[in-house]
Design a protein around this motif. Structure first.
Motif, PDB file in Angstrom:
ATOM      1  N   THR A 245       0.811  -1.225   0.000  1.00 41.23           N
ATOM      2  CA  THR A 245       0.000   0.000   0.000  1.00 41.23           C
ATOM      3  C   THR A 245       0.839   1.268   0.000  1.00 41.23           C
ATOM      4  O   THR A 245       0.368   2.325  -0.422  1.00 41.23           O
ATOM      5  N   ASP A 246       2.070   1.183   0.474  1.00 44.01           N
ATOM      6  CA  ASP A 246       2.922   2.369   0.543  1.00 44.01           C
ATOM      7  C   ASP A 246       3.605   2.572  -0.804  1.00 44.01           C
ATOM      8  O   ASP A 246       4.447   1.772  -1.225  1.00 44.01           O
ATOM      9  N   ALA A 247       3.201   3.660  -1.495  1.00 48.38           N
ATOM     10  CA  ALA A 247       3.742   3.908  -2.834  1.00 48.38           C
ATOM     11  C   ALA A 247       5.169   4.450  -2.791  1.00 48.38           C
ATOM     12  O   ALA A 247       5.879   4.415  -3.796  1.00 48.38           O
ATOM     13  N   ASN A 248       5.585   4.982  -1.629  1.00 52.19           N
ATOM     14  CA  ASN A 248       6.914   5.590  -1.527  1.00 52.19           C
ATOM     15  C   ASN A 248       8.023   4.582  -1.225  1.00 52.19           C
ATOM     16  O   ASN A 248       9.189   4.865  -1.431  1.00 52.19           O
ATOM     17  N   GLU A 249       7.655   3.418  -0.676  1.00 50.64           N
ATOM     18  CA  GLU A 249       8.654   2.427  -0.319  1.00 50.64           C
ATOM     19  C   GLU A 249       8.441   1.147  -1.117  1.00 50.64           C
ATOM     20  O   GLU A 249       7.307   0.734  -1.368  1.00 50.64           O
ATOM     21  N   SER A 250       9.543   0.530  -1.486  1.00 47.58           N
ATOM     22  CA  SER A 250       9.469  -0.711  -2.237  1.00 47.58           C
ATOM     23  C   SER A 250       9.262  -1.888  -1.286  1.00 47.58           C
ATOM     24  O   SER A 250       9.856  -1.946  -0.209  1.00 47.58           O
ATOM     25  N   ALA A 251       8.398  -2.811  -1.714  1.00 50.85           N
ATOM     26  CA  ALA A 251       8.128  -3.999  -0.904  1.00 50.85           C
ATOM     27  C   ALA A 251       9.033  -5.160  -1.289  1.00 50.85           C
ATOM     28  O   ALA A 251       8.826  -6.283  -0.832  1.00 50.85           O
ATOM     29  N   LEU A 252      10.020  -4.884  -2.121  1.00 46.51           N
ATOM     30  CA  LEU A 252      10.879  -5.950  -2.626  1.00 46.51           C
ATOM     31  C   LEU A 252      11.680  -6.606  -1.507  1.00 46.51           C
ATOM     32  O   LEU A 252      11.770  -7.839  -1.426  1.00 46.51           O
ATOM     33  N   GLU A 253      12.270  -5.781  -0.620  1.00 44.48           N
ATOM     34  CA  GLU A 253      13.104  -6.334   0.458  1.00 44.48           C
ATOM     35  C   GLU A 253      12.284  -7.224   1.387  1.00 44.48           C
ATOM     36  O   GLU A 253      12.727  -8.309   1.779  1.00 44.48           O
ATOM     37  N   GLU A 254      11.091  -6.767   1.733  1.00 44.77           N
ATOM     38  CA  GLU A 254      10.219  -7.556   2.614  1.00 44.77           C
ATOM     39  C   GLU A 254       9.848  -8.876   1.955  1.00 44.77           C
ATOM     40  O   GLU A 254       9.826  -9.935   2.605  1.00 44.77           O
ATOM     41  N   ALA A 255       9.561  -8.822   0.650  1.00 45.65           N
ATOM     42  CA  ALA A 255       9.206 -10.040  -0.075  1.00 45.65           C
ATOM     43  C   ALA A 255      10.387 -11.002  -0.134  1.00 45.65           C
ATOM     44  O   ALA A 255      10.226 -12.222   0.009  1.00 45.65           O
ATOM     45  N   GLN A 256      11.586 -10.459  -0.338  1.00 51.52           N
ATOM     46  CA  GLN A 256      12.775 -11.312  -0.381  1.00 51.52           C
ATOM     47  C   GLN A 256      13.032 -11.971   0.971  1.00 51.52           C
ATOM     48  O   GLN A 256      13.371 -13.164   1.035  1.00 51.52           O
ATOM     49  N   GLU A 257      12.892 -11.201   2.046  1.00 57.09           N
ATOM     50  CA  GLU A 257      13.089 -11.757   3.379  1.00 57.09           C
ATOM     51  C   GLU A 257      12.080 -12.871   3.672  1.00 57.09           C
ATOM     52  O   GLU A 257      12.428 -13.914   4.226  1.00 57.09           O
ATOM     53  N   CYS A 258      10.835 -12.608   3.265  1.00 51.93           N
ATOM     54  CA  CYS A 258       9.782 -13.611   3.470  1.00 51.93           C
ATOM     55  C   CYS A 258      10.095 -14.891   2.699  1.00 51.93           C
ATOM     56  O   CYS A 258       9.939 -16.001   3.204  1.00 51.93           O
ATOM     57  N   LEU A 259      10.580 -14.708   1.466  1.00 52.85           N
ATOM     58  CA  LEU A 259      10.907 -15.861   0.629  1.00 52.85           C
ATOM     59  C   LEU A 259      12.083 -16.651   1.195  1.00 52.85           C
ATOM     60  O   LEU A 259      12.051 -17.881   1.278  1.00 52.85           O
ATOM     61  N   ILE A 260      13.127 -15.933   1.630  1.00 52.89           N
ATOM     62  CA  ILE A 260      14.311 -16.593   2.201  1.00 52.89           C
ATOM     63  C   ILE A 260      13.955 -17.332   3.482  1.00 52.89           C
ATOM     64  O   ILE A 260      14.395 -18.470   3.717  1.00 52.89           O
ATOM     65  N   GLU A 261      13.138 -16.675   4.301  1.00 52.15           N
ATOM     66  CA  GLU A 261      12.722 -17.296   5.565  1.00 52.15           C
ATOM     67  C   GLU A 261      11.923 -18.565   5.309  1.00 52.15           C
ATOM     68  O   GLU A 261      12.147 -19.606   5.940  1.00 52.15           O
ATOM     69  N   SER A 262      11.005 -18.501   4.345  1.00 49.05           N
ATOM     70  CA  SER A 262      10.178 -19.672   4.026  1.00 49.05           C
ATOM     71  C   SER A 262      11.027 -20.797   3.467  1.00 49.05           C
ATOM     72  O   SER A 262      10.871 -21.962   3.839  1.00 49.05           O
ATOM     73  N   LEU A 263      11.938 -20.455   2.568  1.00 52.55           N
ATOM     74  CA  LEU A 263      12.811 -21.468   1.982  1.00 52.55           C
ATOM     75  C   LEU A 263      13.731 -22.063   3.038  1.00 52.55           C
ATOM     76  O   LEU A 263      14.026 -23.261   3.018  1.00 52.55           O
ATOM     77  N   GLY A 264      14.199 -21.221   3.990  1.00 56.02           N
ATOM     78  CA  GLY A 264      15.059 -21.713   5.063  1.00 56.02           C
ATOM     79  C   GLY A 264      14.346 -22.708   5.940  1.00 56.02           C
ATOM     80  O   GLY A 264      14.900 -23.741   6.333  1.00 56.02           O
TER      81      GLY A 264
END
Length: 284
Positions: A245-264
């Motif tokens: 929802t926040d147009a000023n900040e990218s959600a890419l880092e959060e998505a990457q962390e979520c993906l790494i955590e899930s894969l871990g």
């Protein structure tokens, strides 16, 4: 030959002025608007220049103004496409309407296609003016040349005498100044109209690009909503980016962390299962 070009190819980002310059330089014309090529005659001659002898130029009507006349030119072009096995569809009903965007897109494709033949090297032996006058129907151009020649001969035989006067012209002088001012304003109006036309084309291109990317995002969203894929880590990460929802900040880092955590976690679970299986094997 580059007959099929995707809509996001760099060919479709070539500007209107570059396209017109390319046509005017190759065919020795003086076009200033994209709509002037709606008759299809210019495109036929571009193909004639690229593939000498393939286009029956005697069937091409450069003076075509009505849609039924323009359609005949596009029939000639379709025959050439068939001969050369070009699979590009000709949207004749849209091109003959003279809409700038439709004609610009076709010219962008045509330029890319012609440039792909022999590296885009211009045929130096090709005389576009002579080819138009001999092969194509150019009645209006021929007629205008005859008129201009007759005017030249009349001017040489009947030279009018001009008398000068030192008396001020008064109202006439004011009238001439008004006419001069009118011509300047007309030139300004023409320049502004041209600029407005360019802006319209730019807006249409941007809207088309926006719709293209939006449709891609919508396809990704529909894919992510598939029940069988809903819990996959990569799908969860993509959803975080899609629904941020926040147009000023990218959600890419959060998505990457979520993906790494899930894969871990999955890796740890797999290792635990392997260890359990080994222990069970040793016990037996």
């Amino acid at each position: 030959m580059a007959t099929n070009i995707g809509m996001m190819d760099s060919a479709y980002f070539v500007g209107r002025n570059e396209i017109l310059g390319w046509i005017n330089d190759r065919l020795q014309l003086n076009l200033s608007r994209i709509e002037e090529v709606a008759s299809g005659a210019v495109q036929c001659q571009m193909l004639d220049m690229t593939f000498p002898g393939v286009v029956p130029m005697h069937k091409v009507n450069f003076a075509a103004k009505n849609e039924y006349e323009m359609i005949q030119n596009y029939k000639v072009m379709q025959e050439v496409f068939t001969k050369l096995k070009i699979t590009k569809p000709l949207e004749v009903n849209r091109l003959v309407k003279g809409r700038p965007l439709d004609n610009l897109e076709f010219l962008q494709w045509l330029k890319r296609f012609c440039d792909s033949i022999n590296g885009g090297i211009m045929n130096e032996n090709y005389n576009p003016v002579e080819r138009r006058s001999r092969g194509g129907k150019e009645k209006s151009v021929k007629g205008s040349s005859k008129v201009s020649k007759s005017l030249q001969t009349n001017n040489t035989h009947h030279t009018p005498t001009v008398t000068t006067s030192s008396k001020p012209s008064g109202p006439k002088q004011a009238r001439s100044q008004a006419i001069g001012g009118g011509s300047n304003s007309a030139a300004e109006v023409q320049a502004l109209s041209k600029e407005l036309e360019d802006l319209k084309v730019s807006v249409e291109l941007l809207e088309k690009e926006r719709d293209f990317y939006f449709s891609k995002l919508r396809d990704v969203e529909i894919l992510c909503q598939t029940p069988e894929l809903d819990d996959l880590p990569i799908v969860v990460a993509v959803k975080k980016i899609l629904y941020a929802t926040d147009a000023n900040e990218s959600a890419l880092e959060e998505a990457q962390e979520c993906l790494i955590e899930s894969l871990g976690i999955e890796v740890e679970e797999e290792e635990e299962e392997e260890d359990g299986a080994e222990k069970a094997g040793t016990q037996t």
